[in-house]
Design an enzyme around this catalytic site. Structure first.
Site, PDB file in Angstrom:
ATOM      1  CG  ASP A  44       4.445  66.822  25.730  1.00 19.74           C
ATOM      2  OD1 ASP A  44       4.365  65.634  25.400  1.00 19.74           O
ATOM      3  OD2 ASP A  44       3.473  67.482  26.127  1.00 19.74           O
TER       4      ASP A  44
ATOM      5  CG  ASP B 248      -7.484  73.319  18.905  1.00 17.83           C
ATOM      6  OD1 ASP B 248      -6.446  73.987  19.011  1.00 17.83           O
ATOM      7  OD2 ASP B 248      -7.781  72.385  19.667  1.00 17.83           O
TER       8      ASP B 248
ATOM      9  CG  HIS C   2       1.346  65.306  29.789  1.00 18.16           C
ATOM     10  ND1 HIS C   2       0.117  65.943  29.882  1.00 18.16           N
ATOM     11  CD2 HIS C   2       1.960  65.855  28.713  1.00 18.16           C
ATOM     12  CE1 HIS C   2       0.009  66.823  28.908  1.00 18.16           C
ATOM     13  NE2 HIS C   2       1.112  66.788  28.184  1.00 18.16           N
TER      14      HIS C   2
ATOM     15  CG  ASP D  95       2.419  65.812  22.282  1.00 14.47           C
ATOM     16  OD1 ASP D  95       2.321  65.168  23.338  1.00 14.47           O
ATOM     17  OD2 ASP D  95       2.121  67.014  22.193  1.00 14.47           O
TER      18      ASP D  95
ATOM     19  CG  HIS E 123      -7.240  73.055  22.917  1.00 15.29           C
ATOM     20  ND1 HIS E 123      -6.611  72.046  22.232  1.00 15.29           N
ATOM     21  CD2 HIS E 123      -6.726  73.039  24.171  1.00 15.29           C
ATOM     22  CE1 HIS E 123      -5.754  71.436  23.026  1.00 15.29           C
ATOM     23  NE2 HIS E 123      -5.809  72.011  24.216  1.00 15.29           N
TER      24      HIS E 123
END
Length: 435
Positions: free
Chosen positions: A305, A102, A269, A307, A99
């Site tokens: 989430d 980031d 997701h 991850d 991103h």
């Protein structure tokens, strides 16, 4: 300067190795189903979880030990680039994703943010040219800043929409600069908390407007990456418009952008939407919309989430079978949108976690290739739908029947002999491919 002097380049050592800093299954040049593993898998490392995640959670302060923190935000940002490419080189990964926020601090204005991005992407480009590592995709973070409290493209405020558009424009400029192969939209705030004050049609029209602006601008600058939408049902919004693959496909088709947009699907997701990862892959694949994958997993005991790095070989095998059925995933890839657990705070854990994920996908690839070579699933399906290969079934499939003719046929039926699907047995047979 090396940020990981204790870690050598990770090598393939096979299943008998006891070295935790070695691959047991991922052999980059090994040919599987006609292509090398690295061609099939196209691994990418996520900048956000790898470089900016600090190990904090709602109940605890940061714990991650990281040696790249500098005296200023920009010094830290520069250090992170060097450390990141050291990770990529030592893992032997060919791609990365990020991103905008980031890689560079936002500063106090859009102009300052642009300047910071220019400086850091100049540095990233130097490392890319030095190593040959490529940008799989980039995206704009249009969900963290308070301005996006009510969405970005779906916002109720025109000034916020304009700011979001400016981030997307810069993201596409960066994609061109770094020769990005894809560009992702994840609508973290593109949703609603309540319909009582939400004009859903208006908000979705505006999302489509921003997407079409992105298409037009990419064509204008002569850089047309594959555009990707990443579905997710919730978090941080109560309900996000790109709920799952089917919902995102409906949006793409409604607004006529299916020639430019495909889907970037994430395993965690999928489970949050009440689906399996292979379900989402299949929905995208049969609609010619499988673009790229985010590799992680959730915890069946937790409803959010998490991850986690993917280690479930069964799930990954079925995911890779879908990729093989798709004929591959390029120009997309398999991005580790995964973060180390809070108790895995040491620097070297970043390597151990990625090794685990890469080995899991390599093992899944080998099993999926064997399943495909043996026509395991093909045979099951052919047998299950055999009645549509001849007689009345063949006539139905060839559109030679109507309601009246089928009624006449049904009236003459004396009995219908059904055949069991043998579901438990079929599932157990998968073990033969995973040992």
């Amino acid at each position: 300067m090396s940020y990981f002097p204790q870690v050598e380049k990770i090598q393939y050592e096979g299943t008998t190795t006891t070295n935790p800093f070695a691959f047991r299954h991922f052999n980059p040049e090994e040919v599987v189903a006609g292509k090398t593993m690295k061609e099939h898998l196209r691994f990418a490392v996520a900048y956000w979880h790898t470089m900016t995640q600090d190990g904090s959670d709602p109940f605890g302060s940061p714990v991650n030990q990281r040696t790249w923190m500098g005296a200023t935000e920009m010094e830290t940002a520069k250090n992170r680039v060097a450390a990141f490419f050291e990770i990529l080189e030592k893992l032997g990964v060919d791609y990365f994703c990020f991103h905008d926020v980031d890689i560079a601090p936002e500063g106090n204005s859009l102009e300052e943010f642009y300047a910071n991005l220019d400086e850091i992407t100049d540095l990233i480009k130097e490392h890319m040219e030095r190593t040959g590592i490529k940008l799989l995709w980039n995206t704009a973070n249009m969900f963290s800043h308070p301005r996006y409290v009510n969405g970005a493209a779906s916002t109720n405020h025109a000034d916020v929409f304009a700011y979001a558009a400016a981030q997307v424009k810069k993201g596409l400029d960066i994609s061109k600069k770094l020769n990005g192969q894809n560009y992702v939209f994840w609508g973290g705030r593109e949703g609603y908390e309540t319909l009582l004050n939400t004009d859903m049609a208006f908000e979705q029209d505006n999302i489509a407007r921003l997407f079409k602006m992105a298409i037009a601008y990419s064509e204008k600058i002569g850089h047309t990456p594959q555009f990707l939408i990443e579905p997710k049902p919730m978090e941080p919004s109560k309900h996000q418009y790109d709920f799952d693959a089917a919902t995102a496909l409906q949006f793409i088709q409604k607004y006529g952008i299916q020639e430019k947009f495909k889907l970037n699907l994430e395993a965690n997701h999928a489970t949050l939407a009440g689906h399996t990862f292979e379900h989402e892959i299949e929905v995208a694949r049969i609609n010619n919309a499988l673009g790229s994958l985010d590799a992680n997993q959730g915890d069946v005991l937790l409803g959010w989430d998490t991850d986690e790095f993917p280690t479930n070989v069964y799930d990954v095998t079925l995911a890779m079978y879908g990729v093989l059925e798709n004929g591959g995933i390029a120009p997309g890839g398999i991005n580790f949108d995964s973060k180390v657990r809070r108790s895995s705070f040491a620097m070297e854990d970043l390597f151990l976690a990625h090794i685990a994920g890469m080995d899991t996908f390599a093992r899944g690839l080998k099993a999926a290739a064997k399943l495909k070579e043996d026509r395991f699933f093909d045979t099951l399906k052919e047998k299950r739908y055999a009645t549509f290969q001849e007689g009345i079934g063949e006539s139905i499939v060839n559109d030679k029947e109507d309601l009246e003719s089928l009624t006449d046929y049904a009236l003459n039926l004396k009995d219908i002999e059904l055949e069991s699907s043998h579901i438990e047995y079929v599932k157990s047979c998968l073990n033969d491919y995973l040992v």
